[in-house]
Scaffold this motif. Structure first.
Motif, short mmCIF file in Angstrom:
data_model
loop_
_atom_site.label_atom_id
_atom_site.label_comp_id
_atom_site.label_asym_id
_atom_site.label_seq_id
_atom_site.Cartn_x
_atom_site.Cartn_y
_atom_site.Cartn_z
N GLN A 2 49.29 -14.31 2.90
CA GLN A 2 48.91 -15.06 4.13
C GLN A 2 50.08 -16.24 3.16
N GLN A 4 53.21 -18.98 4.15
CA GLN A 4 53.42 -20.06 5.12
C GLN A 4 54.81 -20.36 5.23
N PHE A 98 55.59 -17.36 0.05
CA PHE A 98 54.68 -17.05 -0.87
C PHE A 98 54.23 -17.14 -1.40
N TRP A 118 53.88 -7.03 5.88
CA TRP A 118 53.70 -8.07 5.97
C TRP A 118 54.86 -8.62 7.10
N ALA A 122 53.50 -8.78 10.73
CA ALA A 122 54.18 -10.68 11.56
C ALA A 122 54.69 -10.33 12.36
#
Length: 155
Positions: A2, A4, A98, A118, A122
């Motif tokens: 996950q 930022q 990451f 990802w 996303a």
């Protein structure tokens, strides 16, 4: 995994660049040429090392496609650039950041999962701007306890 999502301000860097591909990956040689000379750089903001990849327009992630790899330090201002070094500006933009932990043995799998899993999940797109890793005091080459930050440009 996950990350930022941040808006990165422009960054000024000074370092050494080398053209390479993933089939002819010369990153160790690049860093061996940079590290003994890093103290020649003036106006350094911190001791954080930047491992940067600058891709050509239309980059397709083909292992044979050449790109520019940089070993660099961030600076406050460009005054004197040491002989054999260059300046690089990373433009301001949106990045997914990451945290990678480990000895590097699974780094290619980590990057592959960013781009193939990802990003699509996303609903973000990779943007062809410099992508880079920041190696701070938590970075320890070949150590399972090593940690670095990976910055992927996104739209």
């Amino acid at each position: 995994m996950q990350p930022q999502i941040i808006q990165l301000p422009e960054k000024k860097l000074v370092g050494i660049a080398r053209t390479m591909s993933f089939l002819d990956y010369q990153v160790s040689e690049l860093w061996q040429s940079f590290m003994p000379r890093r103290h020649e750089i003036q106006n350094v903001k911190s001791n954080q090392l930047f491992n940067i990849q600058v891709n050509p327009p239309g980059y397709s992630f083909d292992p044979e496609t050449a790109f520019e790899k940089w070993a660099a330090l961030e600076v406050d201002a460009y005054t004197t650039i040491p002989d054999g070094m260059q300046k690089l500006i990373i433009p301001a933009g949106r990045y997914a950041v990451f945290t990678y932990r480990g000895d590097g043995s699974n780094a290619s799998d980590f990057f592959r999962s960013i781009f193939t899993q990802w990003l699509p999940e996303a609903q973000l797109q990779w943007e062809n701007r410099p992508q880079f890793e920041v190696l701070s005091e938590k970075y320890q080459k070949n150590s399972p306890d090593s940690e670095e930050l990976i910055f992927i440009p996104v739209l």
